[in-house]
Each structure stands twice: as C-alpha cells, then as structure tokens.
Design a protein around this motif. Sequence first.
Motif, short mmCIF file in Angstrom:
data_model
loop_
_atom_site.label_atom_id
_atom_site.label_comp_id
_atom_site.label_asym_id
_atom_site.label_seq_id
_atom_site.Cartn_x
_atom_site.Cartn_y
_atom_site.Cartn_z
N UNK A 201 0.81 -1.22 0.00
CA UNK A 201 0.00 0.00 0.00
C UNK A 201 0.85 1.27 0.00
N UNK A 202 1.91 1.29 0.82
CA UNK A 202 2.70 2.51 0.96
C UNK A 202 3.47 2.84 -0.32
N UNK A 203 3.90 1.84 -1.02
CA UNK A 203 4.71 2.12 -2.22
C UNK A 203 3.89 1.98 -3.51
N UNK A 204 3.20 0.86 -3.66
CA UNK A 204 2.48 0.62 -4.92
C UNK A 204 1.17 1.41 -4.99
N UNK A 205 0.33 1.27 -3.94
CA UNK A 205 -0.99 1.90 -3.99
C UNK A 205 -0.89 3.42 -3.88
N UNK A 206 -0.06 3.91 -2.96
CA UNK A 206 0.13 5.36 -2.83
C UNK A 206 0.70 5.94 -4.12
N UNK A 207 1.63 5.24 -4.72
CA UNK A 207 2.23 5.72 -5.98
C UNK A 207 1.20 5.78 -7.09
N UNK A 208 0.27 4.80 -7.11
CA UNK A 208 -0.79 4.81 -8.12
C UNK A 208 -1.72 6.01 -7.92
N UNK A 209 -2.08 6.29 -6.65
CA UNK A 209 -2.94 7.45 -6.37
C UNK A 209 -2.26 8.75 -6.78
N UNK A 210 -0.97 8.87 -6.43
CA UNK A 210 -0.21 10.08 -6.79
C UNK A 210 -0.09 10.20 -8.31
N UNK A 211 0.13 9.08 -9.00
CA UNK A 211 0.25 9.11 -10.47
C UNK A 211 -1.04 9.58 -11.12
N UNK A 212 -2.17 9.11 -10.59
CA UNK A 212 -3.47 9.60 -11.12
C UNK A 212 -3.61 11.10 -10.89
N UNK A 213 -3.22 11.56 -9.69
CA UNK A 213 -3.32 12.99 -9.38
C UNK A 213 -2.43 13.81 -10.31
N UNK A 214 -1.22 13.34 -10.55
CA UNK A 214 -0.29 14.05 -11.44
C UNK A 214 -0.85 14.11 -12.86
N UNK A 215 -1.40 13.00 -13.35
CA UNK A 215 -1.96 12.98 -14.70
C UNK A 215 -3.16 13.92 -14.80
N UNK A 216 -3.92 14.03 -13.69
CA UNK A 216 -5.13 14.87 -13.72
C UNK A 216 -4.80 16.36 -13.58
#
Length: 531
Positions: free
Chosen positions: A508-523
């Motif tokens: 969660x801390x590395x994979x899931x958080x990184x996915x959430x941040x990646x979506x935010x960056x793309x948006x």
Amino acid sequence: MLYFTRWKALAIILTALVVCLCAVPNFFPEARVKTWPLWAQRHLVLGLDLQGGSYLLLEVDSNYIKKEKLDQIRDDVRRVLRENRIVYTGLVARNDAVEVRISKDTDLPLALSKLRDLSQPLGGLLGSNGQRSLEVSDAGNGTIRLTVPPAAVTERIRQTIEQSIQIVEKRVNELGTVEPVIQRQGTDRILVQVPGLQDPTRLKELLGKTAKMEFRMVDESVLPDAVAQGKIPPEDELLAEVTGQKLAIRKQVLVSGGDLSDAQAAFDQRSGEPVVSFKFNSSGARKFATATTEGVGQRFAIVLDNQVISAPVIREPIIGGQGQISGSFTVQSANDLAILLRAGALPAPLTVIEERTVGPGLGQDSIEKGELAAYVGSILVVVFMLVTYRLFGLFANIAVAINVAMIFGVLSLLNATLTLPGIAGIVLTVGIAVDSNVLIYERIREEIRGGRNAISAIDAGFKRALATILDSNITTFIAAAVLFYIGTGPVRGFAVTLGIGILTTVFTAFTLTRLIVAWWVRWKRPQSVPI
C-alpha cells in the motif's frame, strides 16, 4: 516510476479490493455467515483474551515414561535371552537401569553381543553426537547392566509430547469447540487454550484420562475366595470393575484399543440404555474373531485405564469386527468414552498443573480497550499526516485505511485467531505504514530543494526511497519471523499480525500510494507539490 499501464493499475486495484472483501464476513452475524458458500465463510476468530474461555497447562508424567521404558527393556531382554537359549536369573529394573545375571560365564559374551543389538542411535540432532538409546555394560560377577541415558529419556519425552499433542487435539476438536490453541510448551508440557469454553470440567476429564483400552480374558479358574485374598497366578492381575468387585484378569492382551477404527455413542435396541458401539480395523477384527471363537462360554473383560468397565460372557463368535460396550452409562459418559476411543490412547498420563478461566466480561473489556487504543492511535496518525503533508497526507491516510482492511482480510482468509497482542501488532503496523510514506515524502521535499520540478521530484522521491523502505521493512519482518518461531501463544499472535502488516504495508505505501499520486499528477499536471 509514475507511469502505470492500464492492466497494471487494474491488477493493483483488484488485489486490494479482493483482499479487503475477505474481511466482510466479520461484519455479519455468524448465523448469517453460515448460510453463505463455504469459500465465503472464512472469518477472524477471537482469542481467549478477547472472548473468554479456558486455559489449561498439562504436564506429562516423566516418571511413567521412564518406568514404561524400563519395562519395555526388561521384556526385550527376556525375549532376547530366551530366543538365544541363555540361562539367566535376577532380571530386575532399578533406578534408570535393567540388570540381569547370566548363569553361565561361557554365555556372557554372547549375551552382551545380543543385548547390545537393542541399543539404537538416537534420532535427530542427538544422533549426530553418537548418543544411543541404551548403554550396555558388564557390571561384573556375570551381571549385565542396561542403562537408559538422560538423552534417551529426553528424546522419549519429546516423542511422547508430540504424540500426545495430536491426541489432545483430536479430543478437544470432538467437543465442537472453535479454533482451540494446542501447542508444546517447554520440554514436557502442553498448552491448551479453548476460546468460548467457560466450564473446563468436562475438558479436564477428557484430557486427564489415558484411555488405554484392552480386551482380555477373565481367568475363571481362580476361585472368588482366592480373588478376595489376592492369591492369583503370576500371569493374572487383580482389576476392579466399576461396581468395585475385583476380578482376576489375564495379563495377555487379546486386542488393544489401537485396533479400533470407530466408536460411537448409541442406545441398546433391547433395553434402551446408552452404550458405546465400536468397530475394529481389519487386523483387529481378525484378532477379535479368533479370541471370541476360542473363548465361547467364557467372560472377557473390556479394560479401560486398568479398570474393568464391562465383562460380558461370550455367547457366540463375533466375526463381524463390531460390538458394543454397556455398563450403566449416561448419555454424556457414553459420548465421552466414544470420543476417547476415537481419539486414541495417550502414551502417558497428563496432569493439569495450571488452570485459568477467562470470563466473557473480561474479554469484552479487553476488546473495548483495544478498540479505544486503536481508534486514538489511528486518529492521531491521521491528523499528523494531514497537518504535516496536507494533500499528500490525505493520500497516505487512504493507503493506511486500505492497509488495515487488507490485514483483516488476510487474517480472515487464514481463519487466524485475533488476540489482544494481535491488535497491538495492527496498531504498530499503522505507524510502520505511515513511516514508509514519511520516507517518500521527505525524499520528495529534498528533491524539490535540490531544484527539480514537481513531477521529476515526485518520481525521484518514490524511486530513491524504495531501497530504504525495503531495508527497514525486511529487518522488521525478520524480527517478526524470529518472534513467531521462538514465541508461544500471544507472542505468536503479535508476530503474525505484524508480519502480515509489513507485507501489506509495502504494497500500500509504495504501490498503492504511488498509483494514487500518479493519477493525481496525470489529472492536475502540477507545477508545485502541495507537501
């Protein structure tokens, strides 16, 4: 590091969703869950300290084991000397040795050679040191001494404990209890924890009986007056019936309880009284058929733990391998005897040396305090992350919430037992999960101070914090593994939840958080990082 393919993102989301859904059965009544398919009925089981129950610490009778070992050696010595036609006298067992005097000096070398064949290397790690099960020596004056070394006694106790644990587990499971904890403690003790069982009386009765059943013939050639005076042949022994009357029972065992394949409580079709019906395996059926064929018209005794519970007359040969035991049983005593026979006989008596009963009120109090500690700790962590890292703190809190749900999902999937130390392990995992996010976010801040733009700093922060996160979590996981390996009871519960929490934290801390941040960056395509 911030790029995710559609399939990779979908795999991460599905993994988190499926594992979290495994925790759903814990939020429904048990009666409702039992109506679901079997694969969906997995849920957490509350431990002894959370729902109350019984705690027993059993100790194996080491003196009994030593005596049984010496008796076996004495019988083996008698058999070996008779097979080789060696005349002997004074075969006795004393202290930790068996001594026998060889009548003819010329037979002494042969006797020593044959008796040394009884000594075998001890198994496991002890065997590598050259230790053996017996020390055979010439004690002088034609006497041979067979000594049982301490290492052999220890090994015999270890084997007895392992066998006893299996039998105790069978007996406890027959009571219909939920998730009992049965494990070895020390060298000669067994720990039994039965959550939800408030009255341990019946449990102690079941575990305290050796349940060694034997089928032997009654020696009816011995007159009642001789039995009353204790004057019986050496091949017989006096045993008492349930009523207190003594009988002369032949020592020869025709069939043992180990040959039973099944035993069930039932009712006699003629009298309606509770009885225990039994069935032999193929070997036992042959022995029983032979014994009853040769003993028509005689009485045979059913002996349980050196007490005659029934001594019926053999009316006709019993060749079907089935029979029944009657003897003024109640419904519960017949059921308990059937449980003992199905589980098998204990290799040595067990003594209850410690007993505790945890009431459901105390368990509920533990749950409430554990929940309070978890809530307070989680709220403080959430507030700290929001105040310190703002939007990215919100991302971390979302990941931590999913992390806790995944821990409960994995524990439910394993049908694990949750104890109060287990709750402590989950609370500790929350702190460890946040610590991983702190490492990532502080690394991002350093990259921003170094002159990187927002997206580059975020990408570098995740990439360069990975090694540190793995190192810290691997070392913690090793500590949890050591606790699980050498710990017992609550310590293991803490180690299990901590170990599972570390694995879900890395996810969660590395994979899931990184996915959430990646979506935010793309948006958002941010020019600065709100951190």
